[in-house]
Design a protein around this motif. Structure first.
Motif, PDB file in Angstrom:
ATOM      1  N   ASP A   1      41.097  32.425  30.642  1.00 49.46           N
ATOM      2  CA  ASP A   1      39.789  31.900  31.048  1.00 49.46           C
ATOM      3  C   ASP A   1      39.779  30.374  31.066  1.00 49.46           C
ATOM      4  O   ASP A   1      38.888  29.721  30.542  1.00 49.46           O
ATOM      5  CB  ASP A   1      38.677  32.422  30.132  1.00 49.46           C
ATOM      6  CG  ASP A   1      37.305  32.252  30.791  1.00 49.46           C
ATOM      7  OD1 ASP A   1      37.242  32.253  32.030  1.00 49.46           O
ATOM      8  OD2 ASP A   1      36.305  32.118  30.055  1.00 49.46           O
TER       9      ASP A   1
ATOM     10  N   ARG B   1      33.775  31.284  39.174  1.00 46.19           N
ATOM     11  CA  ARG B   1      34.731  30.420  38.491  1.00 46.19           C
ATOM     12  C   ARG B   1      36.025  30.380  39.304  1.00 46.19           C
ATOM     13  O   ARG B   1      36.508  31.420  39.757  1.00 46.19           O
ATOM     14  CB  ARG B   1      35.026  30.921  37.082  1.00 46.19           C
ATOM     15  CG  ARG B   1      33.864  30.700  36.122  1.00 46.19           C
ATOM     16  CD  ARG B   1      34.182  31.237  34.746  1.00 46.19           C
ATOM     17  NE  ARG B   1      33.088  30.966  33.817  1.00 46.19           N
ATOM     18  CZ  ARG B   1      33.017  31.427  32.570  1.00 46.19           C
ATOM     19  NH1 ARG B   1      33.998  32.208  32.103  1.00 46.19           N
ATOM     20  NH2 ARG B   1      32.003  31.130  31.786  1.00 46.19           N
TER      21      ARG B   1
ATOM     22  N   TYR C   1      31.138  36.525  38.985  1.00 52.30           N
ATOM     23  CA  TYR C   1      30.531  37.181  37.825  1.00 52.30           C
ATOM     24  C   TYR C   1      29.057  37.479  38.120  1.00 52.30           C
ATOM     25  O   TYR C   1      28.400  36.756  38.877  1.00 52.30           O
ATOM     26  CB  TYR C   1      30.611  36.288  36.587  1.00 52.30           C
ATOM     27  CG  TYR C   1      32.006  36.060  36.060  1.00 52.30           C
ATOM     28  CD1 TYR C   1      32.484  36.787  34.972  1.00 52.30           C
ATOM     29  CD2 TYR C   1      32.841  35.108  36.637  1.00 52.30           C
ATOM     30  CE1 TYR C   1      33.768  36.560  34.473  1.00 52.30           C
ATOM     31  CE2 TYR C   1      34.119  34.882  36.146  1.00 52.30           C
ATOM     32  CZ  TYR C   1      34.569  35.612  35.070  1.00 52.30           C
ATOM     33  OH  TYR C   1      35.821  35.406  34.570  1.00 52.30           O
TER      34      TYR C   1
ATOM     35  N   ASP D   1      36.323  24.836  37.667  1.00 51.32           N
ATOM     36  CA  ASP D   1      34.902  24.527  37.765  1.00 51.32           C
ATOM     37  C   ASP D   1      34.136  25.834  37.957  1.00 51.32           C
ATOM     38  O   ASP D   1      34.731  26.896  38.171  1.00 51.32           O
ATOM     39  CB  ASP D   1      34.632  23.574  38.932  1.00 51.32           C
ATOM     40  CG  ASP D   1      33.407  22.704  38.680  1.00 51.32           C
ATOM     41  OD1 ASP D   1      32.588  23.075  37.812  1.00 51.32           O
ATOM     42  OD2 ASP D   1      33.269  21.663  39.341  1.00 51.32           O
ATOM     43  N   GLU D   2      32.806  25.710  37.871  1.00 54.91           N
ATOM     44  CA  GLU D   2      31.961  26.890  37.964  1.00 54.91           C
ATOM     45  C   GLU D   2      30.748  26.567  38.819  1.00 54.91           C
ATOM     46  O   GLU D   2      30.143  25.501  38.688  1.00 54.91           O
ATOM     47  CB  GLU D   2      31.526  27.316  36.552  1.00 54.91           C
ATOM     48  CG  GLU D   2      30.608  28.510  36.505  1.00 54.91           C
ATOM     49  CD  GLU D   2      30.235  28.870  35.067  1.00 54.91           C
ATOM     50  OE1 GLU D   2      31.059  29.501  34.395  1.00 54.91           O
ATOM     51  OE2 GLU D   2      29.132  28.484  34.636  1.00 54.91           O
TER      52      GLU D   2
ATOM     53  N   ALA E   1      27.001  28.201  40.027  1.00 60.19           N
ATOM     54  CA  ALA E   1      26.045  29.244  39.651  1.00 60.19           C
ATOM     55  C   ALA E   1      24.846  29.226  40.578  1.00 60.19           C
ATOM     56  O   ALA E   1      24.435  28.188  41.097  1.00 60.19           O
ATOM     57  CB  ALA E   1      25.585  29.052  38.206  1.00 60.19           C
TER      58      ALA E   1
ATOM     59  N   PHE F   1      27.656  33.689  39.142  1.00 65.95           N
ATOM     60  CA  PHE F   1      28.415  32.447  39.061  1.00 65.95           C
ATOM     61  C   PHE F   1      29.867  32.717  39.418  1.00 65.95           C
ATOM     62  O   PHE F   1      30.391  33.805  39.197  1.00 65.95           O
ATOM     63  CB  PHE F   1      28.274  31.770  37.694  1.00 65.95           C
ATOM     64  CG  PHE F   1      28.730  32.581  36.517  1.00 65.95           C
ATOM     65  CD1 PHE F   1      30.014  32.458  36.017  1.00 65.95           C
ATOM     66  CD2 PHE F   1      27.857  33.460  35.883  1.00 65.95           C
ATOM     67  CE1 PHE F   1      30.426  33.194  34.925  1.00 65.95           C
ATOM     68  CE2 PHE F   1      28.257  34.197  34.785  1.00 65.95           C
ATOM     69  CZ  PHE F   1      29.558  34.066  34.301  1.00 65.95           C
TER      70      PHE F   1
ATOM     71  N   SER G   1      39.283  32.869  42.821  1.00 64.77           N
ATOM     72  CA  SER G   1      37.913  32.739  42.322  1.00 64.77           C
ATOM     73  C   SER G   1      37.403  34.102  41.885  1.00 64.77           C
ATOM     74  O   SER G   1      37.587  35.102  42.588  1.00 64.77           O
ATOM     75  CB  SER G   1      36.990  32.154  43.398  1.00 64.77           C
ATOM     76  OG  SER G   1      37.396  30.856  43.757  1.00 64.77           O
TER      77      SER G   1
ATOM     78  N   PHE H   1      39.412  27.640  33.671  1.00 69.79           N
ATOM     79  CA  PHE H   1      39.014  27.488  35.061  1.00 69.79           C
ATOM     80  C   PHE H   1      38.750  26.025  35.397  1.00 69.79           C
ATOM     81  O   PHE H   1      38.485  25.201  34.513  1.00 69.79           O
ATOM     82  CB  PHE H   1      37.782  28.336  35.375  1.00 69.79           C
ATOM     83  CG  PHE H   1      36.613  28.099  34.466  1.00 69.79           C
ATOM     84  CD1 PHE H   1      35.639  27.167  34.782  1.00 69.79           C
ATOM     85  CD2 PHE H   1      36.477  28.814  33.282  1.00 69.79           C
ATOM     86  CE1 PHE H   1      34.562  26.950  33.952  1.00 69.79           C
ATOM     87  CE2 PHE H   1      35.397  28.605  32.442  1.00 69.79           C
ATOM     88  CZ  PHE H   1      34.438  27.667  32.779  1.00 69.79           C
TER      89      PHE H   1
END
Length: 751
Positions: A221, A210, A171, A225-226, A228, A208, A168, A223
């Motif tokens: 890039d 990812r 960011y 799921d994300e 936030a 967030f 993971s 991924f």
């Protein structure tokens, strides 16, 4: 002896016919495994299982009779290029891939082969599978406060369904650093993260996380799921400035309220005659709640003393300060009107001159100030001051060798209260409210049984942002609440006769129809651009419009796309709501597009329509009335919004409204249009172009918050509006009387 020899001879002749070797006729049989045309059966039910240490077990099933072995191949990027992993004995139905070379798009395929007697190899069809890494569940994130109450952090927690050692990336971005940067990397399936502590200020911070399967996926890039969350002081704190109190043209008072506890001070900004080019005029401590401006609060023009009824405007802004960050209020306008007096002279001699003056409204004047200049007409100084009851003065200190110049200015009193506006119409009353934040879509079922609400992707963050809610209006209780897509829901429709709820998500590119009483899926379409949807009156079809105003029609029973009409011309705005409305007969479909609306028949043909536009680039709303007689559209132009109500049959404009309108609906009588204008609502008599009632949706302190939706009931004289905290249910009463309007706005009876 002759007879046995004959038997032996005949027996030798019959031996070939009794051999197991197939004849040519048998070799042409497609069921013969040695035939050139023989087809091998393929395997079934291929699946994967994630084991420890990044090992993937691939297994399959079959009842193949004639294959000799299996071929297992692998593709890392689902590109179609497969590499053979192994040739596997026909009795084995599984394989463990311990290479560790796995990513999110890894695919496996299996087929079987047979080597015929002539050396030819025949192969079965392939079966494919990817790897199911499971879902990631994201509970609500929560703020964490350290022992120092001025610092905070964000705590993330999540869960994986499988034991894959996910990676993971964390960011971060804020108002100063707009581009997200990676601040941390989490390995081996970590399921929690606490951000670094930071000092509370007015800088919006976005975090967030990812989740990736492999380093290869990180480089591309790709991924799973994300998640936030963030610290958003612009949503936590606010400054509400009261109307500016103007004492006179030399003194104004600014007062404000706030819910801030972290500021180190306040700054006051001012500009003249517009809200642009604000200048800092004062810096105050954190306990301040008001400021008195006596340093030229209004900037007079050079001819201000001779002009008549000059309006001077000043704009003020209050900022809360914390280090280099700040939070601003909305600007407030202050105005003073100066009516210039008329200055005359009545008689003179060598040493004196008699001056007199007149003023159209002396009661608005605190005092008259006579200014004098000697030998030039530029350097005037205050000479004498008179109360508003004195209108003459004799200057007896003159020198015949000098030239004298006079000006008379006024010091005005505090301006009078703003005028009140009244209209003759219905009284109104808030009869209930429902707890739902930032609803951008509202709909009421045909017989007033249900109210449905959803919050679209452009709405502010809230706890119910991804949820659709249905309220039972008979009991005023919540009937259904669900997070259907795990993304915001942009379009809704409801049919109470068949208990059907239609929902659309632009983020998930999906539409669904659900029986909301049994919570079962009736219809689904995925991988399509969509924003708003509506079911046809007979429930046979579903119409959708996407963010580029492309119109599509679906057959609900057959799951077929009947047509998709692409919009024409350059599209100018992708953030405005895309709406769709259907006439009660189902033969007219309206959508909003750029700065106008488009009208189609049920086959997707364009219906010519004399729409109105003001040259703007954003169309916000479209709605056909319940009887199909009227159509409304809302268009934004240069931050000014116009709402038009036209006849659907000939395009005749009944009226248009100019102001801060955000949505419009029609009452069940099809006699009135309901206009939502920021913090207020208005009931407009369509044919007579008269306001029949109006009221406040929220207090003035709530004006900055989200207000976008309106929906009318279909039988009773009630309607619903939404803001940042709730949905209000408002009722029109049938007792007509003079009612006060909360604010003035422009109502134009014709185009």
């Amino acid at each position: 002896m002759l007879r046995p020899l004959l038997y032996i001879f005949c027996g030798l002749l019959m031996i070939p016919a009794c051999s197991d070797a197939p004849t040519k006729i048998e070799r042409d049989n497609p069921d013969d495994p040695e035939a050139p045309t023989f087809s091998l059966e393929s395997s079934d039910n291929i699946s994967t299982e994630i084991l420890d240490n990044k090992v993937i077990r691939i297994s399959w099933e079959d009842s193949v009779k004639f294959a000799d072995y299996y071929i297992l191949s692998k593709s890392l990027n689902n590109s179609g290029n497969y590499t053979i992993l192994d040739t596997i004995d026909i009795q084995t139905k599984e394989y463990e891939d311990a290479s560790g070379e796995i990513n999110l798009r890894t695919q496996y395929l299996v087929y079987n082969e047979r080597v015929q007697e002539n050396g030819a190899i025949i192969s079965s069809d392939s079966i494919y599978t990817g790897i199911n890494f499971g879902n990631i569940s994201y509970p609500d994130t929560s703020s964490y406060s350290s022992l120092n109450s001025d610092t905070t952090a964000i705590n993330f927690t999540w869960d994986f369904e499988t034991n894959w050692p996910f990676i993971s990336l964390v960011y971060y971005s804020d108002l100063i650093n707009n581009e997200p940067i990676i601040i941390d990397t989490l390995y081996n399936g970590t399921t929690s993260y606490l951000t670094p502590l930071f000092e509370k200020d007015f800088n919006d911070r976005n975090y967030f996380i990812r989740t990736y399967v492999s380093e290869n996926d990180i480089s591309n890039d790709i991924f799973i799921d994300e998640m936030a969350a963030g610290y958003f002081p612009s949503q936590l704190y606010n400054i509400s400035v009261d109307p500016i109190e103007t004492i006179n043209e030399n003194k104004t008072i600014i007062r404000w309220n706030d819910n801030i506890d972290i500021e180190t001070g306040f700054e006051i900004y001012r500009s003249y005659n517009s809200a642009n080019n604000m200048t800092l005029i004062a810096t105050l401590d954190s306990n301040s709640k008001n400021y008195t401006d006596t340093n030229t609060p209004y900037q007079p023009e050079s001819n201000s003393y001779t002009a008549s009824n000059v309006n001077y405007e000043s704009y003020y802004l209050v900022k809360a300060i914390k280090r280099e960050t700040s939070l601003s209020s909305e600007y407030k306008k202050s105005q003073v009107t100066i009516s210039a007096p008329t200055l005359n002279y009545s008689s003179s001699n060598e040493t004196e001159i008699q001056l007199s003056w007149e003023h159209p409204k002396p009661y608005t004047v605190s005092s008259f100030i006579l200014q004098r200049s000697i030998n030039n007409d530029e350097s005037f100084e205050d000479y004498k001051t008179f109360p508003n009851t004195i209108f003459e003065f004799t200057d007896d200190s003159l020198n015949v060798n000098e030239n004298y110049y006079y000006k008379l200015r006024t010091l005005v009193k505090k301006p009078v209260q703003s005028p009140l506006f009244f209209s003759y119409g219905f009284d109104s009353n808030v009869i209930d409210s429902f707890s739902y934040q930032n609803a951008t879509s509202l709909a009421v079922s045909k017989n007033d049984k249900y109210l449905v609400a959803a919050s679209g992707k452009n709405s502010p963050l809230s706890s119910n942002r991804n949820e659709v809610v249905i309220y039972d209006l008979d009991s005023r209780t919540e009937l259904y609440r669900k997070n259907i897509f795990n993304t915001p829901i942009d379009g809704i429709d409801i049919n109470e006769d068949n208990n059907l709820l239609a929902v659309a998500s632009a983020s998930s590119k999906s539409i669904r129809i659900i029986d909301f009483l049994s919570d079962t899926l009736v219809f689904e379409m995925n991988n399509l651009e969509v924003h708003d949807i509506k079911m046809s009156p007979d429930l046979s079809f579903l119409y959708s419009v996407d963010e580029k105003s492309n119109l599509s029609k679906f057959d609900i029973n057959s799951n077929e796309i009947l047509f998709s009409k692409e919009s024409t011309g350059a599209f100018t705005n992708f953030t405005a709501p895309r709406r769709i409305s259907i006439s009660p007969s189902g033969d007219s479909v309206a959508i909003n597009y750029n700065n106008t609306i488009r009208l189609f028949d049920s086959s997707g043909n364009v219906i010519p329509f004399d729409y109105k536009t003001v040259g703007g680039n954003t169309s916000e709303w479209v709605k056909i009335s319940n009887n199909g007689k009227y159509i409304s559209s809302t268009i934004d132009y240069a931050n000014i919004t116009r709402t038009y109500v036209q006849s659907l049959s000939d395009g005749d404009v009944k009226f248009y409204v100019q102001g801060n309108e955000s949505s419009v609906d029609f009452d069940s009588r099809n006699q009135y249009a309901i206009i939502i204008s920021r913090d207020s609502y208005y009931l407009i008599d369509i044919e007579n172009s008269i306001t029949r009632t109006s009221g406040l949706i929220s207090e003035a302190s709530d004006m900055d918050k989200w207000l976008l939706s309106a929906a009318s009931s279909n039988i009773g004289q009630t309607f619903f509006v939404s803001n940042s905290e709730f949905i209000k249910m408002i009722e029109f009463l049938d007792n007509k009387k003079w009612v006060k309007s909360p604010r003035q706005f422009t109502l134009n009876p014709r185009f």
